[in-house]
Design a protein around this motif. Structure first.
Motif, PDB file in Angstrom:
ATOM      1  N   HIS A 299      25.905 -43.666  21.635  1.00  0.00           N
ATOM      2  CA  HIS A 299      27.047 -43.080  21.553  1.00  0.00           C
ATOM      3  C   HIS A 299      27.466 -43.115  20.013  1.00  0.00           C
ATOM      4  O   HIS A 299      27.325 -43.954  19.287  1.00  0.00           O
ATOM      5  CB  HIS A 299      28.261 -43.650  22.380  1.00  0.00           C
ATOM      6  N   PHE A 300      28.375 -41.745  19.409  1.00  0.00           N
ATOM      7  CA  PHE A 300      28.776 -42.030  18.244  1.00  0.00           C
ATOM      8  C   PHE A 300      30.068 -41.351  18.075  1.00  0.00           C
ATOM      9  O   PHE A 300      30.573 -40.620  19.129  1.00  0.00           O
ATOM     10  CB  PHE A 300      27.677 -41.490  17.249  1.00  0.00           C
ATOM     11  N   ALA A 301      30.913 -41.551  17.190  1.00  0.00           N
ATOM     12  CA  ALA A 301      32.392 -41.181  16.910  1.00  0.00           C
ATOM     13  C   ALA A 301      32.580 -41.106  15.449  1.00  0.00           C
ATOM     14  O   ALA A 301      32.159 -42.020  14.611  1.00  0.00           O
ATOM     15  CB  ALA A 301      33.191 -41.986  17.683  1.00  0.00           C
ATOM     16  N   THR A 302      33.532 -40.229  15.205  1.00  0.00           N
ATOM     17  CA  THR A 302      33.887 -40.097  13.809  1.00  0.00           C
ATOM     18  C   THR A 302      35.319 -40.991  13.722  1.00  0.00           C
ATOM     19  O   THR A 302      36.107 -41.453  14.646  1.00  0.00           O
ATOM     20  CB  THR A 302      34.186 -38.658  13.317  1.00  0.00           C
ATOM     21  N   ASP A 303      35.503 -41.280  12.431  1.00  0.00           N
ATOM     22  CA  ASP A 303      36.816 -41.831  12.127  1.00  0.00           C
ATOM     23  C   ASP A 303      37.675 -41.145  11.469  1.00  0.00           C
ATOM     24  O   ASP A 303      37.622 -40.554  10.429  1.00  0.00           O
ATOM     25  CB  ASP A 303      36.519 -43.116  11.201  1.00  0.00           C
ATOM     26  N   PRO A 304      38.837 -40.596  12.084  1.00  0.00           N
ATOM     27  CA  PRO A 304      39.991 -39.583  11.742  1.00  0.00           C
ATOM     28  C   PRO A 304      40.854 -40.457  10.791  1.00  0.00           C
ATOM     29  O   PRO A 304      41.638 -39.602   9.972  1.00  0.00           O
ATOM     30  CB  PRO A 304      40.602 -39.277  13.050  1.00  0.00           C
ATOM     31  N   ILE A 305      40.827 -41.632  10.509  1.00  0.00           N
ATOM     32  CA  ILE A 305      41.737 -42.399   9.457  1.00  0.00           C
ATOM     33  C   ILE A 305      40.788 -42.627   8.280  1.00  0.00           C
ATOM     34  O   ILE A 305      41.359 -42.472   6.987  1.00  0.00           O
ATOM     35  CB  ILE A 305      42.288 -43.616  10.124  1.00  0.00           C
ATOM     36  N   ARG A 306      39.769 -42.985   8.380  1.00  0.00           N
ATOM     37  CA  ARG A 306      38.825 -43.188   7.271  1.00  0.00           C
ATOM     38  C   ARG A 306      37.769 -42.204   7.022  1.00  0.00           C
ATOM     39  O   ARG A 306      36.626 -42.533   7.625  1.00  0.00           O
ATOM     40  CB  ARG A 306      38.371 -44.689   7.222  1.00  0.00           C
ATOM     41  N   PRO A 307      38.021 -41.060   6.662  1.00  0.00           N
ATOM     42  CA  PRO A 307      37.314 -39.871   6.977  1.00  0.00           C
ATOM     43  C   PRO A 307      35.803 -39.994   6.258  1.00  0.00           C
ATOM     44  O   PRO A 307      34.891 -39.299   6.984  1.00  0.00           O
ATOM     45  CB  PRO A 307      37.952 -38.614   6.090  1.00  0.00           C
ATOM     46  N   ARG A 308      35.536 -40.803   5.549  1.00  0.00           N
ATOM     47  CA  ARG A 308      34.131 -41.050   4.856  1.00  0.00           C
ATOM     48  C   ARG A 308      33.250 -41.721   5.883  1.00  0.00           C
ATOM     49  O   ARG A 308      32.017 -41.626   5.655  1.00  0.00           O
ATOM     50  CB  ARG A 308      34.430 -41.963   3.767  1.00  0.00           C
ATOM     51  N   PHE A 309      33.909 -42.354   6.942  1.00  0.00           N
ATOM     52  CA  PHE A 309      32.781 -43.033   8.089  1.00  0.00           C
ATOM     53  C   PHE A 309      32.543 -42.350   9.376  1.00  0.00           C
ATOM     54  O   PHE A 309      33.700 -41.905   9.838  1.00  0.00           O
ATOM     55  CB  PHE A 309      33.445 -44.479   7.899  1.00  0.00           C
ATOM     56  N   ALA A 310      31.496 -42.853  10.124  1.00  0.00           N
ATOM     57  CA  ALA A 310      31.398 -42.373  11.460  1.00  0.00           C
ATOM     58  C   ALA A 310      30.957 -43.822  11.930  1.00  0.00           C
ATOM     59  O   ALA A 310      30.312 -44.534  11.327  1.00  0.00           O
ATOM     60  CB  ALA A 310      30.463 -41.245  11.613  1.00  0.00           C
ATOM     61  N   TYR A 311      30.665 -43.704  13.306  1.00  0.00           N
ATOM     62  CA  TYR A 311      30.265 -45.190  13.736  1.00  0.00           C
ATOM     63  C   TYR A 311      29.187 -44.471  14.921  1.00  0.00           C
ATOM     64  O   TYR A 311      29.342 -43.766  15.727  1.00  0.00           O
ATOM     65  CB  TYR A 311      31.292 -45.998  14.622  1.00  0.00           C
ATOM     66  N   VAL A 312      28.154 -45.396  15.101  1.00  0.00           N
ATOM     67  CA  VAL A 312      26.975 -45.134  16.195  1.00  0.00           C
ATOM     68  C   VAL A 312      26.862 -46.564  16.681  1.00  0.00           C
ATOM     69  O   VAL A 312      26.601 -47.210  16.369  1.00  0.00           O
ATOM     70  CB  VAL A 312      25.842 -44.344  15.557  1.00  0.00           C
ATOM     71  N   PHE A 313      26.718 -46.494  18.290  1.00  0.00           N
ATOM     72  CA  PHE A 313      26.207 -47.566  19.011  1.00  0.00           C
ATOM     73  C   PHE A 313      24.855 -47.270  19.353  1.00  0.00           C
ATOM     74  O   PHE A 313      24.589 -46.079  19.985  1.00  0.00           O
ATOM     75  CB  PHE A 313      27.135 -47.746  20.156  1.00  0.00           C
ATOM     76  N   THR A 314      23.783 -48.458  18.972  1.00  0.00           N
ATOM     77  CA  THR A 314      22.599 -48.056  19.589  1.00  0.00           C
ATOM     78  C   THR A 314      22.111 -49.122  20.537  1.00  0.00           C
ATOM     79  O   THR A 314      22.999 -50.140  20.935  1.00  0.00           O
ATOM     80  CB  THR A 314      21.495 -48.355  18.436  1.00  0.00           C
TER      81      THR A 314
END
Length: 404
Positions: A299-314
């Protein structure tokens, strides 16, 4: 939650009693709530993300995919297997006053509004307009968030000519809808068209073979195709569609799931089982970056508060921070036991949401929510949640509360 609200009320009352007259008091308030759908039982749990306490639990008809509106006032639970779409008032509302936003915090509430139909699937909301797609029907339904919150949803429909697994994108007077494969409607759609709510086609159809996946970012909306993205913008209120092709520099593949950036205008999608692609549409074919993952993506998600980052779980149990500007994995953290991507596509596996300074990851096998500090990228807490906590969304933020 109730204790904090009560404490604020008692403080305000004490100030009023101790003075000759009550006076207006402005208080900065931060509130974050999590809505978690269970895969083992048809329920949605509402959680105070600060106190890590259960606020309420709502019974549904079946397991749900959760979708929050951009305002955060409403969460929709799409129960595809049961043919139902339910709505929950989150109890968190913001009112923009230009230099600041007021916040109202109330108890969440399951709304009476419920849509029923054959195989509800893709849900799209932007700027208060909502499109709910039903795979088994030849028309899509459109309504506004405000009408749902007021208890009187005014539903409009647009004919899509043939039932298929597609998507609709809502606008005030128009919609963009997918076009069914004329040879076999059970296959992926072949394109997109602009329609109005009087049954008219607006402009020319645009080819999009294998259409699947959509997201909005800023003023743009994107649909994913086997050949690239369809980028939707608006001119004089009417949607216009342009095709952005994958560059030859990318390996063979395509995106079928898209997310849109907040704060920065970009799209991020899957590109094979163990890669992501980041797209800056303003750069044309030069705006594609491929991100290689250590193992298959869960799964992956964007960060609406720290726009430079997204997160992905492997699937190896790791959470990774993605710098969307450089296209690099900058930090990794092991959170869970491995979750293999073999097996049924809908098996309960971790999902990600961002609630203020917390990245929250569901762990269905351990019946736990994991909290990771978004700034230090360190695990800071766990919360047990009985069952199989699965799909998750977060709503909230900070604002000013005015009271006497």
């Amino acid at each position: 939650m109730k204790k904090r609200i009560l404490a604020r009320s008692i403080t305000a009352l004490a100030v009023a009693i101790g003075s000759t007259s009550a006076y207006a008091h402005d208080e900065g308030v931060t509130e974050w709530r999590l809505f978690v759908a269970d895969q083992a039982s048809p329920t949605v749990s509402v959680i105070d993300a600060t106190d890590k306490a259960l606020i309420d639990t709502y019974k549904l008809s079946g397991p749900a995919a959760l979708h929050r509106t951009s305002s955060g006032q409403t969460v929709f639970a799409v129960q595809g297997s049961e043919g139902r779409v339910s709505a929950i008032n989150t109890g968190v509302a913001f009112h923009d006053h230009g230099d600041h936003a007021d916040i109202d915090v109330d108890a969440p509430e399951r709304l009476d509004m419920e849509l029923t139909g054959e195989r509800p699937a893709h849900f799209v909301e932007q700027q208060g307009y909502i499109a709910q797609w039903f795979d088994g029907e030849d028309e899509a339904r459109f309504f506004t968030e405000n009408s749902v919150l007021e208890g009187q949803p005014e539903i409009r429909t647009a004919n899509i000519e043939a039932a298929h697994h597609g998507v609709a994108v809502p606008y005030q007077h128009h919609a963009v809808v997918s076009i069914a494969n004329p040879d076999d409607s059970s296959q992926r759609p072949i394109g997109a068209r602009v329609v109005d709510f009087e049954g008219n086609h607006v402009g020319e159809d645009v080819a999009c073979p294998g259409l699947h996946g959509s997201a909005g970012s800023g003023s743009l909306y994107a649909l994913a195709c086997q050949t690239g993205l369809l980028i939707i913008s608006t001119q004089d209120g009417t949607p216009e569609i342009e095709h952005l092709a994958y560059p030859a520099s990318l390996p063979e593949g395509s995106a079928s799931t898209l997310l849109g950036g907040k704060g920065l205008q970009y799209f991020i999608g899957n590109f094979g089982a163990d890669r992501l692609v980041i797209i800056d549409p303003s750069q044309g074919e030069e705006g594609f970056q491929l991100v290689q993952l250590p193992t298959r993506r869960v799964h992956f998600a964007t960060d609406p508060i720290r726009p430079r980052f997204a997160y992905v779980f492997t699937e190896d149990g790791q959470l990774h921070k993605v710098d969307v500007l450089s296209g690099e994995l900058t930090q990794s953290l092991r959170l869970t036991d491995p979750y293999s991507m073999d097996g049924h596509w809908n098996d309960p596996r971790p999902r990600i949401a961002v609630a203020g300074d917390n990245i929250v990851v569901t762990d269905p096998a351990a019946e736990t929510l994991h909290f990771v500090d978004a700034n230090s990228f360190e695990q800071v807490d766990d919360m047990p949640l009985e069952g199989k906590p699965f799909n998750i969304v977060a709503v909230g933020g900070s604002g000013v509360s005015h009271h006497d």
